[in-house]
Design an enzyme around this catalytic site. Sequence first.
Site, PDB file in Angstrom:
ATOM      1  CE1 TYR A 107      23.868 -28.776 -34.473  1.00 19.69           C
ATOM      2  CE2 TYR A 107      25.153 -26.939 -35.334  1.00 19.69           C
ATOM      3  CZ  TYR A 107      24.904 -27.862 -34.339  1.00 19.69           C
ATOM      4  OH  TYR A 107      25.671 -27.866 -33.198  1.00 19.69           O
TER       5      TYR A 107
ATOM      6  NE  ARG B 267      34.179 -20.598 -38.780  1.00 17.94           N
ATOM      7  CZ  ARG B 267      34.220 -19.857 -39.896  1.00 17.94           C
ATOM      8  NH1 ARG B 267      34.920 -18.738 -39.927  1.00 17.94           N
ATOM      9  NH2 ARG B 267      33.549 -20.229 -40.973  1.00 17.94           N
TER      10      ARG B 267
ATOM     11  CE  LYS C 250      29.980 -33.559 -34.206  1.00 19.19           C
ATOM     12  NZ  LYS C 250      31.250 -33.370 -33.572  1.00 19.19           N
TER      13      LYS C 250
ATOM     14  CE  LYS D 247      22.886 -27.941 -30.993  1.00 17.94           C
ATOM     15  NZ  LYS D 247      22.860 -28.927 -29.913  1.00 17.94           N
TER      16      LYS D 247
ATOM     17  CG  ASN E 119      21.628 -42.939 -30.470  1.00 15.49           C
ATOM     18  OD1 ASN E 119      22.731 -42.405 -30.509  1.00 15.49           O
ATOM     19  ND2 ASN E 119      20.645 -42.640 -31.314  1.00 15.49           N
ATOM     20  CG  LEU E 120      26.846 -46.338 -28.154  1.00 19.56           C
ATOM     21  CD1 LEU E 120      27.304 -47.798 -27.997  1.00 19.56           C
ATOM     22  CD2 LEU E 120      27.931 -45.401 -27.602  1.00 19.56           C
TER      23      LEU E 120
ATOM     24  CB  ILE F 147      31.532 -32.009 -26.258  1.00 21.69           C
ATOM     25  CG1 ILE F 147      32.102 -31.246 -27.471  1.00 21.69           C
ATOM     26  CG2 ILE F 147      31.360 -31.080 -25.065  1.00 21.69           C
ATOM     27  CD1 ILE F 147      31.141 -30.248 -28.089  1.00 21.69           C
TER      28      ILE F 147
ATOM     29  CE1 TYR G 201      28.760 -26.272 -24.969  1.00 17.83           C
ATOM     30  CE2 TYR G 201      28.749 -27.938 -26.699  1.00 17.83           C
ATOM     31  CZ  TYR G 201      28.463 -27.552 -25.408  1.00 17.83           C
ATOM     32  OH  TYR G 201      27.902 -28.464 -24.557  1.00 17.83           O
ATOM     33  CG  PHE G 202      32.530 -19.371 -30.171  1.00 12.76           C
ATOM     34  CD1 PHE G 202      31.639 -19.156 -29.116  1.00 12.76           C
ATOM     35  CD2 PHE G 202      32.506 -18.482 -31.218  1.00 12.76           C
ATOM     36  CE1 PHE G 202      30.755 -18.062 -29.117  1.00 12.76           C
ATOM     37  CE2 PHE G 202      31.651 -17.388 -31.230  1.00 12.76           C
ATOM     38  CZ  PHE G 202      30.773 -17.183 -30.183  1.00 12.76           C
TER      39      PHE G 202
ATOM     40  CG  ASP H 165      16.913 -42.354 -29.982  1.00 17.61           C
ATOM     41  OD1 ASP H 165      17.523 -42.618 -31.029  1.00 17.61           O
ATOM     42  OD2 ASP H 165      16.316 -41.271 -29.783  1.00 17.61           O
TER      43      ASP H 165
ATOM     44  CB  SER I 202      25.925 -24.215 -31.730  1.00 18.77           C
ATOM     45  OG  SER I 202      26.857 -23.936 -32.744  1.00 18.77           O
TER      46      SER I 202
HETATM   47  P1  NAD Z   1      29.247 -36.020 -31.028  1.00 18.31           P
HETATM   48  O1  NAD Z   1      28.504 -36.480 -32.232  1.00 18.31           O
HETATM   49  O2  NAD Z   1      30.629 -36.516 -30.815  1.00 18.31           O
HETATM   50  O3  NAD Z   1      28.389 -36.348 -29.722  1.00 18.31           O
HETATM   51  C1  NAD Z   1      26.989 -36.422 -29.710  1.00 18.31           C
HETATM   52  C2  NAD Z   1      26.580 -37.713 -29.035  1.00 18.31           C
HETATM   53  O4  NAD Z   1      25.140 -37.806 -29.040  1.00 18.31           O
HETATM   54  C3  NAD Z   1      27.117 -38.957 -29.760  1.00 18.31           C
HETATM   55  O5  NAD Z   1      27.759 -39.804 -28.839  1.00 18.31           O
HETATM   56  C4  NAD Z   1      25.875 -39.600 -30.351  1.00 18.31           C
HETATM   57  O6  NAD Z   1      25.966 -41.007 -30.407  1.00 18.31           O
HETATM   58  C5  NAD Z   1      24.779 -39.132 -29.385  1.00 18.31           C
HETATM   59  N1  NAD Z   1      23.451 -39.101 -29.984  1.00 18.31           N
HETATM   60  C6  NAD Z   1      23.096 -38.585 -31.196  1.00 18.31           C
HETATM   61  N2  NAD Z   1      21.773 -38.768 -31.395  1.00 18.31           N
HETATM   62  C7  NAD Z   1      21.294 -39.379 -30.292  1.00 18.31           C
HETATM   63  C8  NAD Z   1      20.006 -39.841 -29.897  1.00 18.31           C
HETATM   64  N3  NAD Z   1      18.946 -39.716 -30.738  1.00 18.31           N
HETATM   65  N4  NAD Z   1      19.859 -40.428 -28.704  1.00 18.31           N
HETATM   66  C9  NAD Z   1      20.924 -40.575 -27.873  1.00 18.31           C
HETATM   67  N5  NAD Z   1      22.164 -40.181 -28.176  1.00 18.31           N
HETATM   68  C10 NAD Z   1      22.352 -39.590 -29.379  1.00 18.31           C
HETATM   69  O7  NAD Z   1      29.210 -34.422 -31.048  1.00 18.31           O
HETATM   70  P2  NAD Z   1      29.907 -33.367 -30.086  1.00 18.31           P
HETATM   71  O8  NAD Z   1      30.846 -32.572 -30.909  1.00 18.31           O
HETATM   72  O9  NAD Z   1      30.391 -34.022 -28.851  1.00 18.31           O
HETATM   73  O10 NAD Z   1      28.660 -32.415 -29.786  1.00 18.31           O
HETATM   74  C11 NAD Z   1      27.880 -32.538 -28.614  1.00 18.31           C
HETATM   75  C12 NAD Z   1      26.815 -31.453 -28.621  1.00 18.31           C
HETATM   76  O11 NAD Z   1      27.442 -30.187 -28.734  1.00 18.31           O
HETATM   77  C13 NAD Z   1      25.838 -31.567 -29.794  1.00 18.31           C
HETATM   78  O12 NAD Z   1      24.553 -31.263 -29.312  1.00 18.31           O
HETATM   79  C14 NAD Z   1      26.319 -30.502 -30.750  1.00 18.31           C
HETATM   80  O13 NAD Z   1      25.272 -29.989 -31.533  1.00 18.31           O
HETATM   81  C15 NAD Z   1      26.852 -29.442 -29.798  1.00 18.31           C
HETATM   82  N6  NAD Z   1      27.887 -28.577 -30.411  1.00 18.31           N
HETATM   83  C16 NAD Z   1      28.998 -29.129 -30.973  1.00 18.31           C
HETATM   84  C17 NAD Z   1      29.948 -28.311 -31.593  1.00 18.31           C
HETATM   85  C18 NAD Z   1      31.180 -28.886 -32.247  1.00 18.31           C
HETATM   86  O14 NAD Z   1      31.782 -28.187 -33.067  1.00 18.31           O
HETATM   87  N7  NAD Z   1      31.598 -30.105 -31.921  1.00 18.31           N
HETATM   88  C19 NAD Z   1      29.747 -26.925 -31.634  1.00 18.31           C
HETATM   89  C20 NAD Z   1      28.604 -26.397 -31.046  1.00 18.31           C
HETATM   90  C21 NAD Z   1      27.673 -27.246 -30.432  1.00 18.31           C
HETATM   91  N1  UFG Z   2      37.838 -25.543 -43.387  1.00 16.20           N
HETATM   92  C1  UFG Z   2      38.709 -25.776 -44.446  1.00 16.20           C
HETATM   93  N2  UFG Z   2      38.885 -27.049 -44.861  1.00 16.20           N
HETATM   94  C2  UFG Z   2      38.245 -28.124 -44.280  1.00 16.20           C
HETATM   95  C3  UFG Z   2      37.359 -27.867 -43.195  1.00 16.20           C
HETATM   96  C4  UFG Z   2      37.177 -26.562 -42.785  1.00 16.20           C
HETATM   97  O1  UFG Z   2      39.292 -24.842 -45.003  1.00 16.20           O
HETATM   98  O2  UFG Z   2      38.453 -29.267 -44.727  1.00 16.20           O
HETATM   99  C5  UFG Z   2      37.678 -24.159 -42.900  1.00 16.20           C
HETATM  100  C6  UFG Z   2      36.257 -23.627 -43.002  1.00 16.20           C
HETATM  101  O3  UFG Z   2      36.008 -23.092 -44.267  1.00 16.20           O
HETATM  102  C7  UFG Z   2      36.242 -22.598 -41.860  1.00 16.20           C
HETATM  103  C8  UFG Z   2      37.193 -23.208 -40.805  1.00 16.20           C
HETATM  104  O4  UFG Z   2      38.000 -24.144 -41.527  1.00 16.20           O
HETATM  105  O5  UFG Z   2      36.792 -21.391 -42.308  1.00 16.20           O
HETATM  106  C9  UFG Z   2      36.465 -23.935 -39.686  1.00 16.20           C
HETATM  107  O6  UFG Z   2      35.563 -24.879 -40.239  1.00 16.20           O
HETATM  108  P1  UFG Z   2      34.875 -26.021 -39.342  1.00 16.20           P
HETATM  109  O7  UFG Z   2      34.047 -26.865 -40.258  1.00 16.20           O
HETATM  110  O8  UFG Z   2      35.907 -26.722 -38.523  1.00 16.20           O
HETATM  111  O9  UFG Z   2      33.978 -25.198 -38.314  1.00 16.20           O
HETATM  112  P2  UFG Z   2      32.763 -24.195 -38.557  1.00 16.20           P
HETATM  113  O10 UFG Z   2      33.144 -22.894 -37.909  1.00 16.20           O
HETATM  114  O11 UFG Z   2      32.355 -24.165 -39.954  1.00 16.20           O
HETATM  115  O12 UFG Z   2      31.573 -24.877 -37.732  1.00 16.20           O
HETATM  116  C10 UFG Z   2      31.782 -25.510 -36.443  1.00 16.20           C
HETATM  117  C11 UFG Z   2      30.776 -26.648 -36.303  1.00 16.20           C
HETATM  118  C12 UFG Z   2      29.389 -26.103 -36.192  1.00 16.20           C
HETATM  119  C13 UFG Z   2      29.336 -25.123 -35.048  1.00 16.20           C
HETATM  120  C14 UFG Z   2      30.342 -24.015 -35.248  1.00 16.20           C
HETATM  121  C15 UFG Z   2      30.330 -23.131 -34.035  1.00 16.20           C
HETATM  122  O13 UFG Z   2      30.866 -27.529 -37.408  1.00 16.20           O
HETATM  123  O14 UFG Z   2      28.493 -27.161 -35.906  1.00 16.20           O
HETATM  124  O15 UFG Z   2      31.640 -24.575 -35.408  1.00 16.20           O
HETATM  125  O16 UFG Z   2      31.123 -22.021 -34.235  1.00 16.20           O
HETATM  126  F1  UFG Z   2      28.116 -24.584 -34.965  1.00 16.20           F
END
Ligand code: NAD
Ligand code: UFG
Length: 345
Positions: A152, A234, A88, A156, A36-37, A16, A180-181, A62, A128
């Site tokens: 997790y 979803r 996450k 949040k 911190n990658l 994101i 975020y969804f 970090d 989230s």
């Molecule tokens: P991502 O893992 O791709 O990005 C997170 C970034 O944070 C990574 O680049 C990672 O290296 C960095 N990071 C982790 N720990 C760190 C630390 N201690 N110090 C500095 N950097 C650090 O994940 P994303 O999907 O881009 O998610 C970004 C944010 O959005 C997260 O906070 C996640 O919880 C939140 N979020 C994601 C989703 C999703 O489904 N992707 C849904 C809801 C909320």
């Molecule tokens: N699913 C499968 N097979 C897979 C992976 C997922 O059938 O291999 C299904 C799950 O059971 C679910 C749907 O696909 O019904 C979506 O699953 P995701 O794991 O892609 O997403 P979730 O809704 O479970 O969770 C994600 C993030 C959470 C975040 C949430 C917000 O992983 O961190 O969306 O809505 F909080």
Amino acid sequence: MSDASNILVTGGAGFIGAHTCEALVRAGFRPVIYDNLSNSNAAVLDRLERLTGSRPAFIHADIRDAHQLERVFTDTSFDAVIHLAGLKAVGESVEQPLHYYDVNVTGTLTLLAAMRQGNVRTLVFSSSATVYGDPATVPIHEDFPRQPTNPYGRTKMVVEDILADLAGSDPDWRFALLRYFNPIGAHESGLIGEDPSGIPGNLLPYVAQVAVGRRQELSVFGNDYPTPDGTGVRDYIHVVDLAEGHIAALTHLTAQGGFVTTNLGTGNGFSVLEIVQAFERASGRRIPLRFAPRRPGDIAACYADPSHANRLLGWKALRDIDTMCADAWRWQSRNPHGYGGKDGS
Ligand code: NAD
Ligand code: UFG
């Protein structure tokens, strides 16, 4: 040097984060990435440079490093912070709760202390939809009870409460809590996208890796949910729409201040099988699948009421499910091993 506003983007190298940095540059801001990658790859900086014409400044550090953060705010004048750095993975959070609280909660506290010291008081935070847990009804409105079902989600919720308390203590703070969804898709250029390490835990990257031949078949977790086709529903949102939601939140906070809590979703629910069909249309590939037991902790249906963000921020998700899948496929097919074969699979 231009006089664009500097925005610190923690976690800016992630999925994101990279898309948010692109949207920031497009909107005339100057992102500075702090990451911190631990779950990303420095190659994203080259890609962002190709995409936007400017290489974002990058601090490899970090979020729990107080000295480093203090230095960042001393060295550069920032208008705001977008805080995405964090962990996450739901399952991992059950196994390693202390690590999750440390990075997500202690990391945020460390950031807030450095911001206060550096006199930066505007923050957009990645919350989230997971804070809602298993909602009694859908669509989900912001005033639904928060009842996360895993560590997790609780990290949040705790951070949301910390930000509310801080706002209550000092009216100069400005916060946007964005729930975020399910972000999916990729930038339409195919240059940046989602690059999970190891076996993807989320549906879309798994489907994309099946389509590109890295995985054999999709396991569909449960086909006996009370949904039209029995599989989980979803609210999938294009990551570029989500990124643009951050710009809308930032613009709103800058103009009006205050404390904003809002869903970022489309308001539409799609089942697992509908996603598979959409991805097959986008890729022209067949996605072999089998039905497997429900995944522990999963819920039947989760989608947003997005009207609050529409009204308050003047923001609306614009890209449909076919665009999300087409963009995800462009990214995956041009970068079958993501940013550089990190996982060697
Ligand atoms: P991502 O893992 O791709 O990005 C997170 C970034 O944070 C990574 O680049 C990672 O290296 C960095 N990071 C982790 N720990 C760190 C630390 N201690 N110090 C500095 N950097 C650090 O994940 P994303 O999907 O881009 O998610 C970004 C944010 O959005 C997260 O906070 C996640 O919880 C939140 N979020 C994601 C989703 C999703 O489904 N992707 C849904 C809801 C909320
Ligand atoms: N699913 C499968 N097979 C897979 C992976 C997922 O059938 O291999 C299904 C799950 O059971 C679910 C749907 O696909 O019904 C979506 O699953 P995701 O794991 O892609 O997403 P979730 O809704 O479970 O969770 C994600 C993030 C959470 C975040 C949430 C917000 O992983 O961190 O969306 O809505 F909080």
